[in-house]
Design a protein around this motif. Structure first.
Motif, PDB file in Angstrom:
ATOM      1  N   ASN A  10       0.844  -1.189   0.000  1.00 26.45           N
ATOM      2  CA  ASN A  10       0.000   0.000   0.000  1.00 26.45           C
ATOM      3  C   ASN A  10       0.879   1.237   0.000  1.00 26.45           C
ATOM      4  O   ASN A  10       2.048   1.189   0.399  1.00 26.45           O
ATOM      5  CB  ASN A  10      -0.987   0.005   1.177  1.00 26.45           C
ATOM      6  CG  ASN A  10      -0.290  -0.030   2.519  1.00 26.45           C
ATOM      7  OD1 ASN A  10       0.460   0.869   2.866  1.00 26.45           O
ATOM      8  ND2 ASN A  10      -0.553  -1.088   3.292  1.00 26.45           N
ATOM      9  N   ALA A  11       0.323   2.345  -0.461  1.00 34.65           N
ATOM     10  CA  ALA A  11       1.080   3.582  -0.570  1.00 34.65           C
ATOM     11  C   ALA A  11       0.173   4.756  -0.248  1.00 34.65           C
ATOM     12  O   ALA A  11      -1.050   4.690  -0.438  1.00 34.65           O
ATOM     13  CB  ALA A  11       1.679   3.737  -1.968  1.00 34.65           C
ATOM     14  N   LYS A  12       0.777   5.833   0.235  1.00 36.49           N
ATOM     15  CA  LYS A  12       0.044   7.039   0.606  1.00 36.49           C
ATOM     16  C   LYS A  12       0.830   8.263   0.174  1.00 36.49           C
ATOM     17  O   LYS A  12       2.064   8.315   0.304  1.00 36.49           O
ATOM     18  CB  LYS A  12      -0.185   7.100   2.122  1.00 36.49           C
ATOM     19  CG  LYS A  12      -0.891   8.369   2.607  1.00 36.49           C
ATOM     20  CD  LYS A  12      -0.755   8.551   4.104  1.00 36.49           C
ATOM     21  CE  LYS A  12      -1.572   7.523   4.857  1.00 36.49           C
ATOM     22  NZ  LYS A  12      -3.018   7.838   4.815  1.00 36.49           N
ATOM     23  N   VAL A  13       0.102   9.278  -0.323  1.00 39.58           N
ATOM     24  CA  VAL A  13       0.652  10.608  -0.565  1.00 39.58           C
ATOM     25  C   VAL A  13      -0.196  11.592   0.223  1.00 39.58           C
ATOM     26  O   VAL A  13      -1.437  11.554   0.143  1.00 39.58           O
ATOM     27  CB  VAL A  13       0.646  10.977  -2.064  1.00 39.58           C
ATOM     28  CG1 VAL A  13       1.164  12.394  -2.263  1.00 39.58           C
ATOM     29  CG2 VAL A  13       1.482   9.991  -2.861  1.00 39.58           C
ATOM     30  N   TYR A  14       0.452  12.474   0.973  1.00 33.93           N
ATOM     31  CA  TYR A  14      -0.254  13.378   1.884  1.00 33.93           C
ATOM     32  C   TYR A  14       0.253  14.802   1.698  1.00 33.93           C
ATOM     33  O   TYR A  14       1.461  15.029   1.527  1.00 33.93           O
ATOM     34  CB  TYR A  14      -0.028  12.928   3.332  1.00 33.93           C
ATOM     35  CG  TYR A  14      -0.642  13.833   4.380  1.00 33.93           C
ATOM     36  CD1 TYR A  14      -1.944  13.626   4.820  1.00 33.93           C
ATOM     37  CD2 TYR A  14       0.094  14.878   4.932  1.00 33.93           C
ATOM     38  CE1 TYR A  14      -2.509  14.449   5.791  1.00 33.93           C
ATOM     39  CE2 TYR A  14      -0.454  15.706   5.897  1.00 33.93           C
ATOM     40  CZ  TYR A  14      -1.761  15.491   6.327  1.00 33.93           C
ATOM     41  OH  TYR A  14      -2.306  16.305   7.275  1.00 33.93           O
ATOM     42  N   TYR A  15      -0.694  15.759   1.756  1.00 36.30           N
ATOM     43  CA  TYR A  15      -0.331  17.182   1.626  1.00 36.30           C
ATOM     44  C   TYR A  15      -1.139  17.994   2.633  1.00 36.30           C
ATOM     45  O   TYR A  15      -2.345  17.783   2.798  1.00 36.30           O
ATOM     46  CB  TYR A  15      -0.622  17.682   0.214  1.00 36.30           C
ATOM     47  CG  TYR A  15      -0.503  19.183   0.069  1.00 36.30           C
ATOM     48  CD1 TYR A  15       0.752  19.793   0.052  1.00 36.30           C
ATOM     49  CD2 TYR A  15      -1.629  19.987  -0.047  1.00 36.30           C
ATOM     50  CE1 TYR A  15       0.866  21.179  -0.073  1.00 36.30           C
ATOM     51  CE2 TYR A  15      -1.524  21.366  -0.174  1.00 36.30           C
ATOM     52  CZ  TYR A  15      -0.274  21.946  -0.188  1.00 36.30           C
ATOM     53  OH  TYR A  15      -0.173  23.318  -0.299  1.00 36.30           O
ATOM     54  N   TYR A  16      -0.464  18.934   3.299  1.00 38.12           N
ATOM     55  CA  TYR A  16      -1.131  19.827   4.250  1.00 38.12           C
ATOM     56  C   TYR A  16      -0.534  21.212   4.102  1.00 38.12           C
ATOM     57  O   TYR A  16       0.695  21.377   4.014  1.00 38.12           O
ATOM     58  CB  TYR A  16      -0.951  19.331   5.685  1.00 38.12           C
ATOM     59  CG  TYR A  16      -1.451  20.299   6.732  1.00 38.12           C
ATOM     60  CD1 TYR A  16      -2.805  20.355   7.060  1.00 38.12           C
ATOM     61  CD2 TYR A  16      -0.580  21.171   7.383  1.00 38.12           C
ATOM     62  CE1 TYR A  16      -3.275  21.237   8.012  1.00 38.12           C
ATOM     63  CE2 TYR A  16      -1.043  22.063   8.336  1.00 38.12           C
ATOM     64  CZ  TYR A  16      -2.388  22.093   8.652  1.00 38.12           C
ATOM     65  OH  TYR A  16      -2.841  22.982   9.601  1.00 38.12           O
ATOM     66  N   SER A  17      -1.398  22.229   4.079  1.00 37.33           N
ATOM     67  CA  SER A  17      -0.944  23.610   3.982  1.00 37.33           C
ATOM     68  C   SER A  17      -1.828  24.472   4.870  1.00 37.33           C
ATOM     69  O   SER A  17      -3.057  24.274   4.919  1.00 37.33           O
ATOM     70  CB  SER A  17      -1.017  24.100   2.531  1.00 37.33           C
ATOM     71  OG  SER A  17      -0.597  25.458   2.436  1.00 37.33           O
ATOM     72  N   SER A  18      -1.217  25.414   5.577  1.00 38.60           N
ATOM     73  CA  SER A  18      -2.015  26.272   6.447  1.00 38.60           C
ATOM     74  C   SER A  18      -1.380  27.655   6.576  1.00 38.60           C
ATOM     75  O   SER A  18      -0.165  27.820   6.440  1.00 38.60           O
ATOM     76  CB  SER A  18      -2.163  25.654   7.843  1.00 38.60           C
ATOM     77  OG  SER A  18      -0.942  25.719   8.554  1.00 38.60           O
ATOM     78  N   GLU A  19      -2.238  28.620   6.829  1.00 36.01           N
ATOM     79  CA  GLU A  19      -1.812  29.961   7.228  1.00 36.01           C
ATOM     80  C   GLU A  19      -2.616  30.324   8.465  1.00 36.01           C
ATOM     81  O   GLU A  19      -3.826  30.109   8.517  1.00 36.01           O
ATOM     82  CB  GLU A  19      -2.070  30.994   6.137  1.00 36.01           C
ATOM     83  CG  GLU A  19      -1.689  32.408   6.571  1.00 36.01           C
ATOM     84  CD  GLU A  19      -2.075  33.487   5.579  1.00 36.01           C
ATOM     85  OE1 GLU A  19      -1.933  34.682   5.917  1.00 36.01           O
ATOM     86  OE2 GLU A  19      -2.538  33.145   4.481  1.00 36.01           O
ATOM     87  N   ARG A  20      -1.940  30.856   9.462  1.00 37.60           N
ATOM     88  CA  ARG A  20      -2.644  31.201  10.690  1.00 37.60           C
ATOM     89  C   ARG A  20      -2.009  32.412  11.352  1.00 37.60           C
ATOM     90  O   ARG A  20      -0.811  32.697  11.184  1.00 37.60           O
ATOM     91  CB  ARG A  20      -2.677  30.023  11.662  1.00 37.60           C
ATOM     92  CG  ARG A  20      -1.339  29.654  12.282  1.00 37.60           C
ATOM     93  CD  ARG A  20      -1.424  28.352  13.067  1.00 37.60           C
ATOM     94  NE  ARG A  20      -1.647  27.208  12.205  1.00 37.60           N
ATOM     95  CZ  ARG A  20      -2.588  26.299  12.423  1.00 37.60           C
ATOM     96  NH1 ARG A  20      -3.401  26.402  13.454  1.00 37.60           N
ATOM     97  NH2 ARG A  20      -2.717  25.283  11.595  1.00 37.60           N
ATOM     98  N   GLY A  21      -2.831  33.109  12.123  1.00 37.48           N
ATOM     99  CA  GLY A  21      -2.314  34.164  12.979  1.00 37.48           C
ATOM    100  C   GLY A  21      -1.932  33.588  14.328  1.00 37.48           C
ATOM    101  O   GLY A  21      -2.542  32.616  14.792  1.00 37.48           O
ATOM    102  N   LEU A  22      -0.919  34.161  14.947  1.00 40.50           N
ATOM    103  CA  LEU A  22      -0.488  33.727  16.273  1.00 40.50           C
ATOM    104  C   LEU A  22      -0.828  34.830  17.259  1.00 40.50           C
ATOM    105  O   LEU A  22      -0.166  35.875  17.287  1.00 40.50           O
ATOM    106  CB  LEU A  22       1.010  33.430  16.285  1.00 40.50           C
ATOM    107  CG  LEU A  22       1.494  32.378  15.290  1.00 40.50           C
ATOM    108  CD1 LEU A  22       3.000  32.211  15.379  1.00 40.50           C
ATOM    109  CD2 LEU A  22       0.800  31.044  15.529  1.00 40.50           C
ATOM    110  N   PRO A  23      -1.868  34.658  18.063  1.00 44.05           N
ATOM    111  CA  PRO A  23      -2.270  35.720  18.987  1.00 44.05           C
ATOM    112  C   PRO A  23      -1.207  35.955  20.047  1.00 44.05           C
ATOM    113  O   PRO A  23      -0.528  35.019  20.486  1.00 44.05           O
ATOM    114  CB  PRO A  23      -3.564  35.179  19.599  1.00 44.05           C
ATOM    115  CG  PRO A  23      -3.462  33.703  19.462  1.00 44.05           C
ATOM    116  CD  PRO A  23      -2.698  33.455  18.198  1.00 44.05           C
TER     117      PRO A  23
END
Length: 520
Positions: A110-123
């Protein structure tokens, strides 16, 4: 058949992606949408398809956005001020694809490809009425991995794993205190990982395995003084297991070798260590599920690149952490009458840790440090009960309690000697209950955290008050034209308790969330 990295960890949670199941069709679709307080909106969709009897795949993608501008109350002696958190927005996307293929009766991949992207403010921290913050953080994470399994014969089997990980962190802080009015940190990490495990079962009660892991880590960032470190790590684990009707004994030894090179500055010394462990379980009563357990485990943790080299966070002088863990436990599973099942566990443990790596948090900028010697004593209790009242009603209850004294034993002459280490509560408990009914399911959850201290000195100045958070959830499941529908609504922090996980950073009060899921 674990990897050597698994054996080397002090504590481990293994997550396996759920393989899709198919009934009378060759595809499966699940869609979910969540919404809630502070501008939360999050849709998710998962599609699975069976290409053939031996091959299937699924695709999962989601999006999350929220304003996060929740209200809070600031108390300063006799004055009370109500305000709203700022710079707390988040926008993230996530996608993954999995493929499963059965090669033969005795092998699959089995194989997996994963992607995550985020933009956030840091209070920012709320200090002297000032909660202004212009800190922003962007994260991008990508990994691709594969696992191959082969049953060679009735006595031998093989597992092989490969993984590549890319992680980019982009941090910005706009402030007049910087020469150019802005501070920018960009960190890029790459990891290349290979692992193979060979298992041997010479008899029905005896098994052995040898696992070899190799991984290469690289870090680059935008600092002119960045050492650009490269690290080669080798982990070798040899394990054995004996299992009879009443005894289960596991033993392993992990050999760690880490070699690091840098383009600038002093090259860290090579790290080498042998870490043995043994664990045993014994059924006390031949025909009852009552077990006594014991464990002695040695672990060796080399600080990560994040720990050592990130600007304003890392500490190039960090030493590897060594720990010896001792545990005695009891497990009892009983069915006192038809329909009721109860499982109880009790554990007492003692950990002797030298050069313990401790992170003292703010938000993005954590401070990493070694505590020369830390002694950790604790007790863990858990209770799980399931009661099938009748054909329409059932009740499930889960509870846990931890008492943990993690104290600094480094230097008797210092004020912090025998004090609890930062951000570690002595008391923690959790309780959840779920009542399943024909019309509606009702869930309740409570988490309690005892007092903690933000610094090594356990004084009132650094004390964080204990808090308990309660939530309630209502769910309804139904079938509409062969489509499974689930509706849920939850009210979190129902008593509107204001608390801090990190000092000067108030957490949200009462908030709500609703969701709808369709399963086709």
């Amino acid at each position: 058949m674990q990897s050597a990295r698994h054996y080397a960890a002090a504590g481990l949670l293994i997550i396996n992606t759920e393989k899709p199941s198919f009934d009378n069709r060759n595809w499966h679709l699940t869609a979910n949408v969540r919404g809630g307080s502070f501008g939360l909106f999050s849709p998710t969709i998962r599609f699975a398809h069976k290409i053939s009897e031996s091959t299937s795949f699924d695709i999962n993608t989601s999006l999350t956005r929220a304003d996060g501008n929740y209200p809070y109350t600031l108390k300063n002696i006799s004055e009370t001020i109500k305000a709203e958190r700022k710079n707390t927005d988040v926008f993230s996307t996530q996608a993954e694809a999995n493929i499963y293929h059965v090669i033969s009766r005795n092998s699959d991949i089995n194989a997996k490809v994963y992607y995550y992207s985020s933009e956030r403010g840091l209070p920012g921290g709320v200090i002297l009425y000032n909660d202004d913050s212009k800190e922003r953080l962007w994260d991008d994470n990508i990994f691709a991995q594969s696992m191959y399994r082969l049953k060679i014969n009735n006595k031998w089997k093989l597992q092989a794993r490969a993984k590549y990980t890319f992680a980019k962190s982009h941090y910005e802080d706009t402030n007049v205190k910087y020469p150019d009015g802005k501070q920018t940190d960009i960190n890029i990490q790459n990891e290349y990982y290979l692992s193979a495990t060979l298992g041997w079962n010479p008899t029905d009660i005896l098994s052995f395995a040898i696992a070899q892991d190799m991984f290469i880590n690289k870090l680059n960032n935008n600092l002119p003084t960045q050492p650009d470190p490269d690290r080669l790590s080798s982990l070798t684990a040899v394990s054995g297991k004996l299992k009879t009707n009443r005894w289960s004994i596991n033993a392993n030894i992990v050999a760690t070798y880490v070699k690091e090179s840098v383009d600038k500055g002093e090259t860290p010394a090579d790290r080498k260590r042998l870490s043995p462990s043994v664990a045993a379980s014994f059924r006390l009563l031949k025909d009852k599920s009552l077990f006594a357990r014991a464990m002695v485990k040695s672990t060796f943790r080399v600080p990560t690149f994040t720990d050592m080299y990130y600007l304003r966070m890392g500490n190039k002088n960090l030493k590897p952490e060594n720990a010896t863990e001792y545990n005695l436990g009891l497990t009892w599973h009983v069915k006192p009458f038809r329909g009721l099942s109860v499982e109880f566990t009790a554990d007492a443990y003692y950990n002797n840790v030298s050069d313990k790596i401790v992170a003292v948090p703010t938000t993005y900028v954590w401070k990493m440090t070694n505590f020369g010697e830390v002694h950790i004593k604790g007790v863990d209790l858990t209770l799980a009960a399931g009661w099938r009242i009748n054909s329409n009603y059932s009740l499930n209850i889960n509870g846990a309690y931890t008492l943990q004294c993690a104290v600094d034993k480094t230097d008797k002459s210092k004020e912090s000697y025998n004090n609890q280490i930062p951000y570690t509560p002595k008391h923690y408990s959790h309780l959840s209950a779920l009542l399943n009914m024909p019309l509606l399911n009702v869930g309740y959850k409570m988490s309690f955290y005892g007092e903690r201290y933000t610094m090594a000195q356990n004084t009132d100045e650094y004390r964080l008050s204990p808090y308990a958070e309660h939530s309630i959830t209502l769910t309804k499941e139904m079938d509409i034209s062969n489509i499974r529908v689930k509706l849920a609504a939850s009210l979190n922090n129902i008593f509107n308790k204001q608390y801090e996980v990190i000092q000067y950073y108030p957490m949200p009060g009462r908030n709500w969330m609703v969701s709808a899921t369709i399963d086709i």
